[in-house]
Design a protein around this motif. Sequence first.
Motif, PDB file in Angstrom:
ATOM      1  N   PHE A  78      17.831  -2.171 -57.463  1.00 24.71           N
ATOM      2  CA  PHE A  78      17.818  -0.923 -56.695  1.00 24.71           C
ATOM      3  C   PHE A  78      18.053  -1.172 -55.201  1.00 24.71           C
ATOM      4  O   PHE A  78      18.476  -0.263 -54.490  1.00 24.71           O
ATOM      5  CB  PHE A  78      16.468  -0.208 -56.841  1.00 24.71           C
ATOM      6  N   ALA A  79      17.748  -2.388 -54.735  1.00 26.70           N
ATOM      7  CA  ALA A  79      17.760  -2.672 -53.299  1.00 26.70           C
ATOM      8  C   ALA A  79      19.091  -2.376 -52.608  1.00 26.70           C
ATOM      9  O   ALA A  79      19.092  -1.822 -51.496  1.00 26.70           O
ATOM     10  CB  ALA A  79      17.340  -4.119 -53.049  1.00 26.70           C
ATOM     11  N   PRO A  80      20.249  -2.722 -53.184  1.00 24.85           N
ATOM     12  CA  PRO A  80      21.504  -2.409 -52.497  1.00 24.85           C
ATOM     13  C   PRO A  80      21.691  -0.919 -52.221  1.00 24.85           C
ATOM     14  O   PRO A  80      22.367  -0.545 -51.256  1.00 24.85           O
ATOM     15  CB  PRO A  80      22.574  -2.929 -53.469  1.00 24.85           C
ATOM     16  N   ALA A  81      21.088  -0.057 -53.048  1.00 19.93           N
ATOM     17  CA  ALA A  81      21.198   1.387 -52.817  1.00 19.93           C
ATOM     18  C   ALA A  81      20.535   1.767 -51.502  1.00 19.93           C
ATOM     19  O   ALA A  81      21.061   2.569 -50.728  1.00 19.93           O
ATOM     20  CB  ALA A  81      20.550   2.151 -53.979  1.00 19.93           C
ATOM     21  N   VAL A  82      19.370   1.189 -51.259  1.00 20.80           N
ATOM     22  CA  VAL A  82      18.634   1.474 -50.026  1.00 20.80           C
ATOM     23  C   VAL A  82      19.397   0.959 -48.812  1.00 20.80           C
ATOM     24  O   VAL A  82      19.518   1.638 -47.791  1.00 20.80           O
ATOM     25  CB  VAL A  82      17.227   0.841 -50.090  1.00 20.80           C
ATOM     26  N   GLN A  83      19.934  -0.261 -48.921  1.00 22.38           N
ATOM     27  CA  GLN A  83      20.673  -0.859 -47.805  1.00 22.38           C
ATOM     28  C   GLN A  83      21.957  -0.079 -47.524  1.00 22.38           C
ATOM     29  O   GLN A  83      22.290   0.191 -46.366  1.00 22.38           O
ATOM     30  CB  GLN A  83      21.001  -2.319 -48.121  1.00 22.38           C
ATOM     31  N   ALA A  84      22.671   0.261 -48.581  1.00 20.00           N
ATOM     32  CA  ALA A  84      23.918   1.007 -48.396  1.00 20.00           C
ATOM     33  C   ALA A  84      23.654   2.359 -47.756  1.00 20.00           C
ATOM     34  O   ALA A  84      24.428   2.824 -46.909  1.00 20.00           O
ATOM     35  CB  ALA A  84      24.622   1.193 -49.744  1.00 20.00           C
ATOM     36  N   ASN A  85      22.540   2.991 -48.129  1.00 15.02           N
ATOM     37  CA  ASN A  85      22.229   4.295 -47.561  1.00 15.02           C
ATOM     38  C   ASN A  85      21.964   4.205 -46.068  1.00 15.02           C
ATOM     39  O   ASN A  85      22.319   5.109 -45.314  1.00 15.02           O
ATOM     40  CB  ASN A  85      21.024   4.908 -48.271  1.00 15.02           C
ATOM     41  N   SER A  86      21.330   3.112 -45.623  1.00 14.66           N
ATOM     42  CA  SER A  86      21.090   2.920 -44.186  1.00 14.66           C
ATOM     43  C   SER A  86      22.410   2.865 -43.428  1.00 14.66           C
ATOM     44  O   SER A  86      22.560   3.460 -42.363  1.00 14.66           O
ATOM     45  CB  SER A  86      20.293   1.635 -43.949  1.00 14.66           C
ATOM     46  N   VAL A  87      23.367   2.135 -43.997  1.00 21.01           N
ATOM     47  CA  VAL A  87      24.688   2.033 -43.366  1.00 21.01           C
ATOM     48  C   VAL A  87      25.386   3.388 -43.372  1.00 21.01           C
ATOM     49  O   VAL A  87      25.977   3.812 -42.369  1.00 21.01           O
ATOM     50  CB  VAL A  87      25.549   0.981 -44.097  1.00 21.01           C
ATOM     51  N   VAL A  88      25.310   4.080 -44.503  1.00 23.18           N
ATOM     52  CA  VAL A  88      25.958   5.391 -44.633  1.00 23.18           C
ATOM     53  C   VAL A  88      25.407   6.375 -43.616  1.00 23.18           C
ATOM     54  O   VAL A  88      26.171   7.101 -42.951  1.00 23.18           O
ATOM     55  CB  VAL A  88      25.771   5.947 -46.064  1.00 23.18           C
ATOM     56  N   GLU A  89      24.078   6.422 -43.477  1.00 22.96           N
ATOM     57  CA  GLU A  89      23.463   7.359 -42.538  1.00 22.96           C
ATOM     58  C   GLU A  89      23.886   7.076 -41.104  1.00 22.96           C
ATOM     59  O   GLU A  89      24.183   7.983 -40.329  1.00 22.96           O
ATOM     60  CB  GLU A  89      21.937   7.301 -42.661  1.00 22.96           C
ATOM     61  N   ALA A  90      23.909   5.783 -40.742  1.00 17.58           N
ATOM     62  CA  ALA A  90      24.307   5.420 -39.386  1.00 17.58           C
ATOM     63  C   ALA A  90      25.753   5.803 -39.099  1.00 17.58           C
ATOM     64  O   ALA A  90      26.074   6.351 -38.035  1.00 17.58           O
ATOM     65  CB  ALA A  90      24.102   3.916 -39.169  1.00 17.58           C
ATOM     66  N   ILE A  91      26.639   5.546 -40.061  1.00 16.57           N
ATOM     67  CA  ILE A  91      28.061   5.834 -39.861  1.00 16.57           C
ATOM     68  C   ILE A  91      28.344   7.333 -39.981  1.00 16.57           C
ATOM     69  O   ILE A  91      29.136   7.891 -39.216  1.00 16.57           O
ATOM     70  CB  ILE A  91      28.911   5.046 -40.883  1.00 16.57           C
ATOM     71  N   ARG A  92      27.677   8.002 -40.925  1.00 11.17           N
ATOM     72  CA  ARG A  92      27.916   9.434 -41.116  1.00 11.17           C
ATOM     73  C   ARG A  92      27.501  10.241 -39.897  1.00 11.17           C
ATOM     74  O   ARG A  92      28.247  11.106 -39.426  1.00 11.17           O
ATOM     75  CB  ARG A  92      27.146   9.926 -42.343  1.00 11.17           C
ATOM     76  N   GLY A 142      24.250  -4.138 -59.380  1.00 11.73           N
ATOM     77  CA  GLY A 142      23.816  -4.058 -57.978  1.00 11.73           C
ATOM     78  C   GLY A 142      24.845  -3.356 -57.108  1.00 11.73           C
ATOM     79  O   GLY A 142      24.499  -2.522 -56.262  1.00 11.73           O
ATOM     80  N   CYS A 143      26.114  -3.669 -57.296  1.00 12.05           N
ATOM     81  CA  CYS A 143      27.190  -3.021 -56.536  1.00 12.05           C
ATOM     82  C   CYS A 143      27.268  -1.532 -56.879  1.00 12.05           C
ATOM     83  O   CYS A 143      27.530  -0.694 -56.010  1.00 12.05           O
ATOM     84  CB  CYS A 143      28.530  -3.697 -56.826  1.00 12.05           C
ATOM     85  N   ALA A 144      27.043  -1.204 -58.150  1.00 10.47           N
ATOM     86  CA  ALA A 144      27.071   0.201 -58.567  1.00 10.47           C
ATOM     87  C   ALA A 144      25.961   0.988 -57.888  1.00 10.47           C
ATOM     88  O   ALA A 144      26.162   2.133 -57.450  1.00 10.47           O
ATOM     89  CB  ALA A 144      26.934   0.300 -60.084  1.00 10.47           C
ATOM     90  N   PHE A 145      24.785   0.386 -57.769  1.00 12.52           N
ATOM     91  CA  PHE A 145      23.673   1.072 -57.114  1.00 12.52           C
ATOM     92  C   PHE A 145      23.923   1.251 -55.619  1.00 12.52           C
ATOM     93  O   PHE A 145      23.410   2.186 -55.005  1.00 12.52           O
ATOM     94  CB  PHE A 145      22.361   0.326 -57.346  1.00 12.52           C
ATOM     95  N   ALA A 146      24.723   0.374 -55.045  1.00  9.71           N
ATOM     96  CA  ALA A 146      25.094   0.559 -53.636  1.00  9.71           C
ATOM     97  C   ALA A 146      25.880   1.854 -53.466  1.00  9.71           C
ATOM     98  O   ALA A 146      25.676   2.602 -52.496  1.00  9.71           O
ATOM     99  CB  ALA A 146      25.917  -0.634 -53.143  1.00  9.71           C
ATOM    100  N   ILE A 147      26.757   2.141 -54.419  1.00  2.00           N
ATOM    101  CA  ILE A 147      27.528   3.392 -54.367  1.00  2.00           C
ATOM    102  C   ILE A 147      26.611   4.588 -54.616  1.00  2.00           C
ATOM    103  O   ILE A 147      26.703   5.612 -53.940  1.00  2.00           O
ATOM    104  CB  ILE A 147      28.665   3.361 -55.404  1.00  2.00           C
ATOM    105  N   ILE A 148      25.701   4.445 -55.574  1.00  2.00           N
ATOM    106  CA  ILE A 148      24.764   5.536 -55.879  1.00  2.00           C
ATOM    107  C   ILE A 148      23.916   5.867 -54.659  1.00  2.00           C
ATOM    108  O   ILE A 148      23.704   7.034 -54.316  1.00  2.00           O
ATOM    109  CB  ILE A 148      23.863   5.153 -57.071  1.00  2.00           C
ATOM    110  N   GLY A 149      23.429   4.827 -53.983  1.00  2.00           N
ATOM    111  CA  GLY A 149      22.609   5.044 -52.794  1.00  2.00           C
ATOM    112  C   GLY A 149      23.370   5.697 -51.662  1.00  2.00           C
ATOM    113  O   GLY A 149      22.788   6.390 -50.824  1.00  2.00           O
ATOM    114  N   SER A 150      24.670   5.502 -51.636  1.00  3.07           N
ATOM    115  CA  SER A 150      25.466   6.058 -50.546  1.00  3.07           C
ATOM    116  C   SER A 150      25.709   7.559 -50.700  1.00  3.07           C
ATOM    117  O   SER A 150      26.046   8.238 -49.734  1.00  3.07           O
ATOM    118  CB  SER A 150      26.823   5.342 -50.466  1.00  3.07           C
TER     119      SER A 150
END
Length: 274
Positions: free
Chosen positions: A17-31, A240-248
């Motif tokens: 699940f962790a990549p989802a949380v990390q990806a979301n942090s990046v998404v929020e900052a960029i969005r 893990g990569c799939a959850f990064a997309i889900i988190g985004s």
Amino acid sequence: KWLGIFWAVILGCAMVFAPAVQANSVVEAIRVSFDVPGWIVGVIFAVIMAVVLVGGIKSISSFAEKVVPLMALAYVIGSNIPHVFAMIFEYAFTPMAATGGFAGSTVMLAIRWGLARGVYSNEAGTGMAPLAHSSSSANHPVKQGLWGISEVFVDTIIVCTMTALVVLCTGVWTEGGTGAALTATAFGAGFGNAIAGTVFVVAIITFFAFTTALVNVYYGEICMTVLGGKKFILPYRLLGCAFAIIGSVGALSVLWNLFDFFFGVCAVCNLVVC
């Protein structure tokens, strides 16, 4: 042995699940900063993750050892902290502080979230650190242990404190922002140039989050290898990569709750052993 197997299962679940949380942090900052759709950032994040993960631990460590120290140094240098400590002591003895002190639920929630995010920040007490340190080539365990102590101090005491102090001293904490967006706003105010501050923070958050996601997946890979052999590594990486997309694209509150649950169980298991 049974507790070790249980711990490996729980940690493997947490780390996927962790990549989802990390990806979301990046998404929020960029969005918030550049108005880029989250799914685009998530897909790019996941693809680059997959490319680096193909190289295994050598690829991950080679990437992280070059990026993380530079980003940490830049982050600390960029943290201009004027008079913030005076403000902390000033607010500690005001009616506002007294009101918060009497509000038991507020204090309880502060401790709850503080512990959850603190453990996530430095991994202390969860039993995760040996997964990384065991792969080192140090000629004495004490040398590697000193690195373990140092990384907790730098990550939590220095870097995380810098974030809090910048948010406090710029005054943006009163505007209702949260997470990466709040940090980007704070650095923009501190730099006196919103664009410069935003670009700085987005770059830092992106590299920190990306390297953390890689290491999280690596931790999970070790658990999967112990439980079922190397045949599980590739599917785990893809998941893990799939959850990064889900988190985004959303569902972050659910993912955070699941992650906190699994992470907390790991800490309990480790404390039982200690």
